[in-house]
Design an enzyme around this catalytic site. Structure first.
Site, PDB file in Angstrom:
ATOM      1  N   ARG A 178       0.903  -1.214  -0.406  1.00  0.00           N
ATOM      2  CA  ARG A 178      -0.294   0.571  -0.042  1.00  0.00           C
ATOM      3  C   ARG A 178       0.810   1.197  -0.244  1.00  0.00           C
ATOM      4  O   ARG A 178       1.715   1.702   0.380  1.00  0.00           O
ATOM      5  CB  ARG A 178      -0.923   0.445   1.405  1.00  0.00           C
ATOM      6  N   SER A 226      -5.093   9.203  18.560  1.00  0.00           N
ATOM      7  CA  SER A 226      -5.501   8.202  19.695  1.00  0.00           C
ATOM      8  C   SER A 226      -4.572   7.173  20.340  1.00  0.00           C
ATOM      9  O   SER A 226      -4.445   6.895  21.730  1.00  0.00           O
ATOM     10  CB  SER A 226      -6.274   6.735  18.861  1.00  0.00           C
ATOM     11  N   GLY A 267      -2.202   5.157  23.597  1.00  0.00           N
ATOM     12  CA  GLY A 267      -1.396   4.176  23.590  1.00  0.00           C
ATOM     13  C   GLY A 267      -1.624   3.328  22.099  1.00  0.00           C
ATOM     14  O   GLY A 267      -2.324   3.330  22.040  1.00  0.00           O
ATOM     15  N   GLY A 322       1.951  -3.175   9.521  1.00  0.00           N
ATOM     16  CA  GLY A 322       1.801  -2.056  10.658  1.00  0.00           C
ATOM     17  C   GLY A 322       2.087  -0.808  10.671  1.00  0.00           C
ATOM     18  O   GLY A 322       2.685  -0.403  11.111  1.00  0.00           O
ATOM     19  N   GLU A 323       1.929  -0.718   8.830  1.00  0.00           N
ATOM     20  CA  GLU A 323       2.432   0.525   9.146  1.00  0.00           C
ATOM     21  C   GLU A 323       1.968   1.741   9.289  1.00  0.00           C
ATOM     22  O   GLU A 323       2.359   3.421   9.790  1.00  0.00           O
ATOM     23  CB  GLU A 323       3.101   1.038   7.648  1.00  0.00           C
ATOM     24  N   ARG A 324       0.853   1.827   8.942  1.00  0.00           N
ATOM     25  CA  ARG A 324       0.231   2.801   9.809  1.00  0.00           C
ATOM     26  C   ARG A 324       0.497   3.364  11.002  1.00  0.00           C
ATOM     27  O   ARG A 324       0.090   4.159  11.652  1.00  0.00           O
ATOM     28  CB  ARG A 324      -1.404   2.620   9.817  1.00  0.00           C
ATOM     29  N   ARG A 325      -0.044   2.509  11.624  1.00  0.00           N
ATOM     30  CA  ARG A 325       0.420   2.354  13.506  1.00  0.00           C
ATOM     31  C   ARG A 325       2.322   3.111  13.757  1.00  0.00           C
ATOM     32  O   ARG A 325       2.050   3.876  14.472  1.00  0.00           O
ATOM     33  CB  ARG A 325       0.311   1.419  13.889  1.00  0.00           C
ATOM     34  N   ARG A 339      -7.649  -5.706   5.934  1.00  0.00           N
ATOM     35  CA  ARG A 339      -7.652  -4.218   6.002  1.00  0.00           C
ATOM     36  C   ARG A 339      -9.734  -3.620   5.850  1.00  0.00           C
ATOM     37  O   ARG A 339      -9.705  -4.250   4.003  1.00  0.00           O
ATOM     38  CB  ARG A 339      -7.404  -3.132   5.652  1.00  0.00           C
TER      39      ARG A 339
END
Length: 294
Positions: free
Chosen positions: A55, A69, A74, A94-97, A132
């Site tokens: 993505r 958030s 956390g 987990g790139e968004r995180r 997702r």
């Protein structure tokens, strides 16, 4: 199921890491404190991004919301990384995180540590990406195609890995055969996958684009598009099965009557002959012509 062949296919990249004296990946304590399989708190700047990330488009508004958030709650779900060397990690998923955590100003992030080769990295990243909820149908289709081509999976293996029926996987892959204009319309949310499935049955690109415009302008439902697609397909079938002799006879009759003549015929031989007249005088002339034939 893991097979012996799969194990042998790990590749030179992973072998080099396992055998290199410069890395402690095989030691009991692989990062000073953590072993493979551990969930640990790792410095963010020690994690490099995933080169296999399927993505490329990340919504800034959504990232900002996630960052807020994370500031308050956390990171609830750890990201997944692989060990690259002493105190070096590469993101698997987990790139968004990870991005949102950096935006939130975090110095460390919880991670799940795995050992993986490049092919496994790509496979895990693609499969994680597919599940997702906000992924559009084209992104899913491209991820499926990459799993088939780059991870050398069959459609049966792919459907098993992503937990989808083989027919569902096949329907997504068919989207990639659509013209670029239709793929963009799906990606940008102008049409649904249901609309796209109806448009796939039309082989004429110009007709597909005409109906695409109508979907957007008139807010057509999937059912309406399916009806339009059937009409287009029926017309094409009628034209394709009409014998040349029928066309010649229709032209001859049109010249004799000096009227418009249209003939159609389906693949079973059933059809119709339509003669158009402009006024009452032409209609009477047509009747006289038919009566003389008797």
């Amino acid at each position: 199921m893991t097979t012996p062949n799969k194990k042998r296919g790990l590749g030179r990249g992973l072998d080099a890491i396992l055998q290199s004296p410069e890395t402690d990946i095989t030691s009991v304590d692989i990062s000073g404190n953590y072993v493979a399989g551990a969930i640990a708190q790792i410095d963010i700047d020690k994690i490099e991004t995933n080169p296999f990330q399927p993505r490329t488009d990340f919504d800034e508004t959504a990232l900002n919301e996630l960052a807020e958030s994370i500031k308050n709650q956390g990171v609830i779900q750890p990201v997944t990384v692989r060990k690259m060397g002493y105190d070096k990690y590469q993101l698997i998923s987990g790139e968004r995180r990870l991005r949102a955590s950096k935006m939130a100003g975090l110095k460390t992030i919880p991670v799940f540590i795995r050992v993986a080769n490049d092919e496994q990295m790509l496979e895990m990243a693609l499969i994680e990406n597919i599940h997702r909820e906000n992924l559009n149908a084209i992104e899913v289709a491209i991820s499926y195609q990459r799993l088939l081509e780059e991870c050398k999976l069959t459609q049966d293996q792919l459907s098993e890995k992503v937990g989808k029926d083989r027919s569902t996987v096949a329907n997504f892959l068919r989207l990639l055969k659509l013209p670029a204009e239709l793929q963009i319309a799906i990606r940008d949310g102008y049409i649904t996958m249901g609309h796209a499935k109806a448009l796939i049955s039309i082989n004429d690109k110009s007709k597909q684009l005409i109906i695409l415009k109508r979907i957007i302008d008139e807010d057509l439902s999937v059912r309406q598009v399916e009806m339009l697609a059937r009409e287009k397909t029926d017309v094409k079938k009628q034209k394709s099965v009409l014998p040349e002799s029928y066309k010649v006879q229709a032209d001859t009759l049109a010249k004799a009557l000096k009227m418009g003549v249209k003939v159609s015929r389906d693949s079973k031989g059933k059809g119709s002959l339509t003669i158009s007249f402009k006024n009452d005088e032409e209609f009477e002339r047509l009747i006289d012509f038919i009566n003389k034939g008797n």
